[in-house]
Design a protein around this motif. Structure first.
Motif, mmCIF file in Angstrom:
data_model
loop_
_atom_site.group_PDB
_atom_site.id
_atom_site.type_symbol
_atom_site.label_atom_id
_atom_site.label_comp_id
_atom_site.label_asym_id
_atom_site.label_seq_id
_atom_site.Cartn_x
_atom_site.Cartn_y
_atom_site.Cartn_z
ATOM 1 N N LEU A 1 0.835 -1.212 0.000
ATOM 2 C CA LEU A 1 0.000 0.000 0.000
ATOM 3 C C LEU A 1 0.867 1.258 0.000
ATOM 4 O O LEU A 1 0.489 2.271 -0.543
ATOM 5 N N HIS A 2 2.049 1.184 0.620
ATOM 6 C CA HIS A 2 2.899 2.367 0.698
ATOM 7 C C HIS A 2 4.230 2.155 -0.003
ATOM 8 O O HIS A 2 5.270 2.671 0.403
ATOM 9 N N ASP A 3 4.181 1.370 -1.080
ATOM 10 C CA ASP A 3 5.318 1.219 -1.975
ATOM 11 C C ASP A 3 5.206 2.321 -3.017
ATOM 12 O O ASP A 3 4.633 2.148 -4.089
ATOM 13 N N PHE A 4 5.743 3.491 -2.696
ATOM 14 C CA PHE A 4 5.494 4.690 -3.485
ATOM 15 C C PHE A 4 6.142 4.622 -4.855
ATOM 16 O O PHE A 4 7.299 4.228 -4.995
ATOM 17 N N ASP A 5 5.372 5.016 -5.847
ATOM 18 C CA ASP A 5 5.850 5.128 -7.218
ATOM 19 C C ASP A 5 6.352 6.556 -7.414
ATOM 20 O O ASP A 5 5.577 7.510 -7.319
ATOM 21 N N VAL A 6 7.644 6.705 -7.641
ATOM 22 C CA VAL A 6 8.215 8.032 -7.890
ATOM 23 C C VAL A 6 8.209 8.264 -9.394
ATOM 24 O O VAL A 6 8.921 7.590 -10.140
ATOM 25 N N VAL A 7 7.393 9.214 -9.834
ATOM 26 C CA VAL A 7 7.219 9.495 -11.257
ATOM 27 C C VAL A 7 7.951 10.785 -11.597
ATOM 28 O O VAL A 7 7.710 11.831 -10.983
ATOM 29 N N ASN A 8 8.855 10.709 -12.562
ATOM 30 C CA ASN A 8 9.615 11.882 -12.994
ATOM 31 C C ASN A 8 9.033 12.431 -14.290
ATOM 32 O O ASN A 8 8.849 11.684 -15.256
ATOM 33 N N VAL A 9 8.746 13.721 -14.308
ATOM 34 C CA VAL A 9 8.117 14.356 -15.461
ATOM 35 C C VAL A 9 8.890 15.626 -15.818
ATOM 36 O O VAL A 9 9.081 16.500 -14.961
ATOM 37 N N ASP A 10 9.352 15.725 -17.058
ATOM 38 C CA ASP A 10 9.953 16.965 -17.558
ATOM 39 C C ASP A 10 8.870 17.830 -18.187
ATOM 40 O O ASP A 10 8.061 17.332 -18.983
ATOM 41 N N VAL A 11 8.850 19.094 -17.823
ATOM 42 C CA VAL A 11 7.844 20.029 -18.330
ATOM 43 C C VAL A 11 8.544 21.222 -18.968
ATOM 44 O O VAL A 11 9.343 21.904 -18.312
ATOM 45 N N ILE A 12 8.250 21.463 -20.230
ATOM 46 C CA ILE A 12 8.800 22.625 -20.921
ATOM 47 C C ILE A 12 7.916 23.837 -20.647
ATOM 48 O O ILE A 12 6.709 23.806 -20.896
ATOM 49 N N MET A 13 8.506 24.901 -20.113
ATOM 50 C CA MET A 13 7.796 26.156 -19.872
ATOM 51 C C MET A 13 8.510 27.238 -20.667
ATOM 52 O O MET A 13 9.586 27.697 -20.274
ATOM 53 N N PRO A 14 7.952 27.635 -21.805
ATOM 54 C CA PRO A 14 8.653 28.550 -22.722
ATOM 55 C C PRO A 14 9.130 29.841 -22.076
ATOM 56 O O PRO A 14 10.174 30.374 -22.461
ATOM 57 N N VAL A 242 -2.758 0.360 -8.672
ATOM 58 C CA VAL A 242 -2.606 1.826 -8.746
ATOM 59 C C VAL A 242 -1.795 2.251 -7.526
ATOM 60 O O VAL A 242 -2.359 2.581 -6.481
ATOM 61 N N PRO A 243 -0.479 2.234 -7.603
ATOM 62 C CA PRO A 243 0.344 2.534 -6.423
ATOM 63 C C PRO A 243 0.262 4.005 -6.036
ATOM 64 O O PRO A 243 -0.045 4.868 -6.866
ATOM 65 N N PRO A 244 0.511 4.311 -4.766
ATOM 66 C CA PRO A 244 0.574 5.712 -4.343
ATOM 67 C C PRO A 244 1.744 6.399 -5.044
ATOM 68 O O PRO A 244 2.749 5.767 -5.359
ATOM 69 N N GLU A 245 1.599 7.697 -5.254
ATOM 70 C CA GLU A 245 2.525 8.397 -6.156
ATOM 71 C C GLU A 245 3.133 9.643 -5.546
ATOM 72 O O GLU A 245 2.449 10.449 -4.910
ATOM 73 N N ILE A 246 4.424 9.791 -5.774
ATOM 74 C CA ILE A 246 5.143 11.045 -5.556
ATOM 75 C C ILE A 246 5.637 11.486 -6.923
ATOM 76 O O ILE A 246 6.309 10.724 -7.617
ATOM 77 N N THR A 247 5.273 12.692 -7.347
ATOM 78 C CA THR A 247 5.664 13.166 -8.676
ATOM 79 C C THR A 247 6.762 14.218 -8.553
ATOM 80 O O THR A 247 6.649 15.142 -7.737
ATOM 81 N N ILE A 248 7.797 14.066 -9.354
ATOM 82 C CA ILE A 248 8.896 15.031 -9.388
ATOM 83 C C ILE A 248 8.899 15.695 -10.766
ATOM 84 O O ILE A 248 9.167 15.053 -11.781
ATOM 85 N N PHE A 249 8.586 16.978 -10.796
ATOM 86 C CA PHE A 249 8.574 17.737 -12.040
ATOM 87 C C PHE A 249 9.889 18.497 -12.172
ATOM 88 O O PHE A 249 10.307 19.192 -11.240
ATOM 89 N N THR A 250 10.517 18.365 -13.320
ATOM 90 C CA THR A 250 11.689 19.173 -13.650
ATOM 91 C C THR A 250 11.282 20.159 -14.726
ATOM 92 O O THR A 250 10.880 19.766 -15.824
#
Length: 261
Positions: A1-14, A242-250
């Motif tokens: 239940l607390h096996d966190f999925d760390v999702v890395n997302v790159d976001v372009i902001m002009p 559907v694992p719990p999620e921590i999202t890291i945006f760069t």
């Protein structure tokens, strides 16, 4: 239940200043303190963030299930969340499921932990001309109408790179897309369905029948929405597929892929 999925997302902001290229935002959502029997899950969240070292941490609502005292189970660990640019947060629908008096107790409790709770407000992170706006609305959606986006964007100049924290992703289509200069909106609320199937690229969850945007990254023209699957649970304290999620945006001022195109 607390096996966190760390999702890395790159976001372009002009419009992102070049000097801020690479700034990282960690998103947590749907904490639901009432679903925990102790604070070990938040200890694990802190451990992960300690390794990642984001520049700012944001929490997009649903701190509790229904009662402000639920926060006590995890308040010590929440108070230890730190980042150079602070810990910013907004409220979710569950943060309103109580009396006006208890609502004030909850707000005071969140703020006492060193969390900068934004209720239709905004902050700038960075320095001088090299900054971005992080705005936060109160919840609108799920039979609630507490958001004031104009107030949340008060003082934001045209062209400023802007991230909006808004708990319910339905707010994006209703109030943001093609209406407000929001580069990236961060939401939660759906829990990604909390259970589903994800096998060999096939993904199914009942949330997809309820929400047009229920998990992950969405784009309409130059505007982006990300829906975080949350770290807590509501209803049965289970997650399946559907694992719990921590999202890291760069955040990126330019794209290597675009440069190659």
């Amino acid at each position: 239940l607390h096996d966190f999925d760390v999702v890395n997302v790159d976001v372009i902001m002009p419009n992102l200043p070049r000097s801020m290229d690479g700034i990282r935002i960690a998103q947590l959502s749907d904490v639901h303190a009432g679903s925990y029997i102790d604070d070990r899950p938040i200890q694990e969240v802190r451990r992960i963030l300690g390794q990642v070292k984001p520049d700012v941490v944001v929490i997009t609502g649903d701190f509790v299930n229904s009662r402000p005292e639920e926060l006590r189970v995890i308040d010590r660990e929440l108070s230890k969340l730190k980042a150079p640019e602070g810990v910013l947060a907004t409220l979710g629908n569950h943060d309103h499921y109580h009396t006006d008096r208890d609502h004030k107790v909850l707000l005071d409790g969140i703020r006492s932990l060193g969390i900068d709770l934004m209720i239709n407000e905004n902050r700038r992170i960075g320095n001088g001309d090299a900054s971005i706006v992080i705005a936060g609305t109160d919840n609108t959606g799920f039979r609630q109408e507490f958001a004031d986006l104009d107030l949340a964007l008060n003082g934001v100049e045209p062209g400023e790179p802007t991230v909006l924290l808004a708990h319910d992703p339905t707010f994006w289509d209703k109030e943001v897309v093609a209406k407000k200069p929001i580069d990236l909106m961060l939401s939660g609320h759906t829990h990604g369905g909390q259970f589903g199937i994800n096998v060999l690229g096939f993904e199914w969850t009942p949330a997809q029948y309820v929400y047009d945007q229920y998990a992950g990254l969405y784009r309409k023209d130059d505007q982006l929405l990300y829906v975080n699957r949350g770290i807590g649970t509501v209803g049965p304290p289970i997650r399946i597929g559907v694992p719990p999620e921590i999202t890291i945006f760069t955040l990126r001022a330019s794209s290597i892929l675009d440069n190659k195109a």
